[in-house]
Design an enzyme around this catalytic site. Structure first.
Site: not given
Ligand code: GLY
Length: 482
Positions: A118, A175
């Protein structure tokens, strides 16, 4: 160059016209921006103007930002800072810029977080927007550091970045596409193909394994050490075969962004396919249930974050396809999000939007990411309508950046910023203090600049480059490796 990475913020890059005499209109843009300003200010007050607190999601009972999720290490930490930058973009008001600078500066250490994927979310939403709007060289340096950190999670045998360390063997989540943006951007900025190749290879792997034939997506794909599939699942959605709405929105936005950098048709087709699935399965009010497969009579909370992410992605997809369906759907989503049903217009909730879902069973909350992508989608809508944004005030600073790449082989780039007009000299010295060359000696106005230095003919070793202005000297070290 910058605008390729940030088309939402660069009017000149969105040359797409709206190819329809009667496009959908976002009727309440001004009211939405007004409301967002009120809520951002409310949040600043709630945080006690403490820039080490970065909102993630609200508490369902109190409506205030959940105090357990304010750390800079959360995946969400960049979004509030990013929203402050977007408000600066929308209003030109330097008060928003000053807060954005504070909240961004606090995230520098997050550029070195190695335990998840992230880094892109944390740093590109904060520092990426900061750099785009101010061109501050200090932001550039942190962005490059974050790209390097993230690329260390890439496994060439599997052909992907490892998203998480806490489940499975080598989990890759949909993601993760979003975190490729900082890598493509860095490759473009520095000319270093390593970042491009990592991002492209990951995108190929995700395209092959996350996207289903009907355009829907898996959330998590777990790999063994040889790139074989262990399992596929949906952690935050309904079940392993279901379609988690936010994951689907990440796919729309992610594949569109990847097409922006690569120009490869297969990624555009993936974006189209993911978008068509999303749009075909939207309810009449255009805001999806958090999972498209969640059965009736069960946990069927809405997800405004999925809606906002998708709206922003669809505006960009429209610029590549000229398909009004994408533009009009994005506008309908914005109109719906801006009603009392989804916007906190009449609520004591700290976020701009309400009714996001974190994961199955944790819905009806505000999230800093729904707010961020909502503001981004508003900006993209306004850009497409040729809106002229208020002039942004630059921040004149004196700054000499670390050269990049460093160590370097023959050629490297040096970025620097000048705060006051006057004579500027940049010279290179060897370890003994002998001047090797003067790269630059001229009168400059305040602003951001870049020079290249070619060390061909010199021997490998440590060199110093020195920036001199009237009254100031800054020195940095660089390493030449033949
Ligand atoms: N990237 C984590 C979510 O979308 O919850």
């Amino acid at each position: 160059m910058l605008c390729v990475a940030f088309p939402a913020l660069c009017p000149s890059m969105i040359n797409a016209q709206i190819h329809n005499p009667n496009p959908e209109q976002f009727i309440s843009a001004d009211a939405a921006i007004e409301h967002a300003q009120r809520k951002l200010l409310h949040t600043l007050e709630e945080l006690g103007f403490n820039s080490s607190l970065h909102p993630g999601h609200t508490d369902r009972q109190s409506g205030r930002w959940d105090t357990g999720y304010l750390k800079r290490t959360e995946w969400t930490s960049g979004f509030f800072s990013g929203s402050l930058w977007y408000m600066y973009k929308l209003t030109g008001d330097i008060v928003w810029r000053d807060y954005a600078v504070m909240w961004t500066d606090d995230l520098e250490s997050a550029s070195g977080i190695t335990y998840d994927h992230d880094t892109g979310f944390r740093i590109f939403t904060s520092y990426g927007n900061a750099y785009n709007l101010t061109e501050g060289r200090n932001y550039y340096r942190v962005l490059l550091n974050a790209a390097e950190t993230l690329s260390q999670r890439f496994n060439p045998r599997i052909g992907a970045i490892k998203s998480w360390d806490w489940i499975g063997h080598f989990p890759v989540i949909i993601d993760n596409l979003m975190n490729l943006e900082i890598l493509f951007w860095t490759a473009e900025q520095t000319g270093n193909r390593k970042f491009y190749n990592v991002a492209l290879t990951h995108a190929e792997t995700s395209l092959k394994h996350h996207l289903r034939a009907d355009g829907s997506t898996y959330h998590v794909v777990d790999f063994d050490d040889f790139g074989n599939i262990n399992w596929k699942d949906t952690r935050q959605g309904y079940n392993s075969q279901s379609v988690w709405a936010r994951g689907q929105a990440w796919a729309i936005y992610g594949f569109t962004m990847i097409y922006r950098f690569t120009g490869e048709q297969r990624f555009l087709e993936a974006a189209v396919s993911a978008s068509n699935y999303f749009i075909n399965n939207l309810p009449p009010d255009y805001i999806p249930i958090y999972d498209f497969m969640e059965p009736y009579g069960s946990v069927r909370t809405k997800d405004t974050s999925a809606a906002a992410i998708a709206a922003s992605g669809l505006f960009e997809l429209y610029t590549f396809t000229n398909n009004m369906r994408y533009f009009n759907t994005a506008v309908r989503i914005l109109n719906s999000l801006s009603t009392e049903e989804y916007s906190t217009l009449n609520d004591e909730i700290s976020s701009i939007l309400k009714k996001s879902t974190l994961h199955r069973g944790h819905g009806n909350i505000g999230t800093s990411y729904a707010d961020y992508y909502y503001l981004e989608a508003i900006i993209r809508y306004l850009e497409l309508n040729d809106t002229v944004f208020p002039t942004l005030a630059g921040i004149p600073v004196l700054f000499l950046d670390q050269n990049y790449p460093n160590p370097f082989n023959n050629s490297t780039k040096i970025h620097y910023s000048i705060d006051e007009p006057g004579m500027v000299e940049i010279s290179v010295y060897d370890m003994s203090g002998r001047k090797i060359t003067t790269i630059l000696n001229q009168n400059l106005s305040s602003g951001n600049y870049q020079v290249s230095f070619d060390a061909t003919g010199l021997s490998s070793g440590v060199y110093f480059y020195v920036l001199r202005t009237t009254g100031n000297v800054i020195t940095r070290k660089m390493v030449y490796l033949k």
